[in-house]
Scaffold this active site. Sequence first.
Site, PDB file in Angstrom:
ATOM      1  N   TYR A 109     -68.420 -21.997 -33.009  1.00 60.80           N
ATOM      2  CA  TYR A 109     -68.299 -23.438 -32.771  1.00 60.80           C
ATOM      3  C   TYR A 109     -69.483 -24.232 -33.329  1.00 60.80           C
ATOM      4  O   TYR A 109     -69.747 -25.352 -32.886  1.00 60.80           O
ATOM      5  CB  TYR A 109     -68.135 -23.709 -31.274  1.00 60.80           C
ATOM      6  CG  TYR A 109     -66.782 -23.293 -30.751  1.00 60.80           C
ATOM      7  CD1 TYR A 109     -65.647 -24.041 -31.043  1.00 60.80           C
ATOM      8  CD2 TYR A 109     -66.634 -22.152 -29.974  1.00 60.80           C
ATOM      9  CE1 TYR A 109     -64.395 -23.659 -30.579  1.00 60.80           C
ATOM     10  CE2 TYR A 109     -65.381 -21.766 -29.503  1.00 60.80           C
ATOM     11  CZ  TYR A 109     -64.275 -22.529 -29.816  1.00 60.80           C
ATOM     12  OH  TYR A 109     -63.035 -22.153 -29.346  1.00 60.80           O
TER      13      TYR A 109
ATOM     14  N   ASN B  57     -58.251 -25.846 -22.280  1.00 58.63           N
ATOM     15  CA  ASN B  57     -56.973 -26.172 -22.902  1.00 58.63           C
ATOM     16  C   ASN B  57     -56.195 -24.960 -23.411  1.00 58.63           C
ATOM     17  O   ASN B  57     -55.385 -25.068 -24.318  1.00 58.63           O
ATOM     18  CB  ASN B  57     -57.160 -27.222 -24.001  1.00 58.63           C
ATOM     19  CG  ASN B  57     -58.078 -26.760 -25.107  1.00 58.63           C
ATOM     20  OD1 ASN B  57     -58.396 -25.583 -25.233  1.00 58.63           O
ATOM     21  ND2 ASN B  57     -58.509 -27.698 -25.917  1.00 58.63           N
TER      22      ASN B  57
ATOM     23  N   LYS C 120     -57.775 -18.587 -24.792  1.00 59.92           N
ATOM     24  CA  LYS C 120     -59.095 -18.823 -24.227  1.00 59.92           C
ATOM     25  C   LYS C 120     -59.234 -18.178 -22.841  1.00 59.92           C
ATOM     26  O   LYS C 120     -58.245 -17.746 -22.249  1.00 59.92           O
ATOM     27  CB  LYS C 120     -59.362 -20.327 -24.187  1.00 59.92           C
ATOM     28  CG  LYS C 120     -59.437 -20.933 -25.595  1.00 59.92           C
ATOM     29  CD  LYS C 120     -59.706 -22.419 -25.541  1.00 59.92           C
ATOM     30  CE  LYS C 120     -59.831 -23.015 -26.930  1.00 59.92           C
ATOM     31  NZ  LYS C 120     -60.117 -24.463 -26.880  1.00 59.92           N
TER      32      LYS C 120
ATOM     33  N   HIS D 108     -56.747 -21.919 -28.755  1.00 65.04           N
ATOM     34  CA  HIS D 108     -57.316 -22.507 -29.970  1.00 65.04           C
ATOM     35  C   HIS D 108     -56.332 -22.288 -31.111  1.00 65.04           C
ATOM     36  O   HIS D 108     -55.711 -21.227 -31.195  1.00 65.04           O
ATOM     37  CB  HIS D 108     -58.647 -21.819 -30.316  1.00 65.04           C
ATOM     38  CG  HIS D 108     -59.144 -22.128 -31.691  1.00 65.04           C
ATOM     39  ND1 HIS D 108     -59.893 -23.239 -31.964  1.00 65.04           N
ATOM     40  CD2 HIS D 108     -58.983 -21.476 -32.877  1.00 65.04           C
ATOM     41  CE1 HIS D 108     -60.187 -23.255 -33.263  1.00 65.04           C
ATOM     42  NE2 HIS D 108     -59.642 -22.196 -33.829  1.00 65.04           N
TER      43      HIS D 108
END
Length: 139
Positions: A51, A114, A11, A117
């Site tokens: 998404y 985070n 990301k 993915h």
Amino acid sequence: MRTDRTFTMLKPDSVEKGHIGAILEKINAAGFRIVALKETQMTTADAEAFYAVHNERPFFGELVEYMTRGPIVAAILEKDNAVDDFRTLIGATNPADAAEGTIRKLYAASIGENAVHGSDSDENAAIEGAFHFSGREMF
């Protein structure tokens, strides 16, 4: 049907912080073979489509903004039991809950940023991989 491929994205936060090499090294060390790899940047339309499953969630706008703020590295990985093994390697979505040595424990800043993915099923791995790569880009 279980397959031996999964999809991942490093990301924007991982790219911005210069973690591409370290994360790819962990992926290789865990026995995954990279069959497709590219650095690219998602448009707003790309992120909204990718998404779409989250479009009713309150965090959807922030997710789209985050995923379009800079380049990502997309990859298709191959290994026996790829989806489950990769989910174990990346760790829990919240890095505070991730196991020691996992990618998110090492490189993620928060539940929102985070680092990486990982597909959650064989079906989604195929869909997500096809979203980012044409057949001639996979080896």
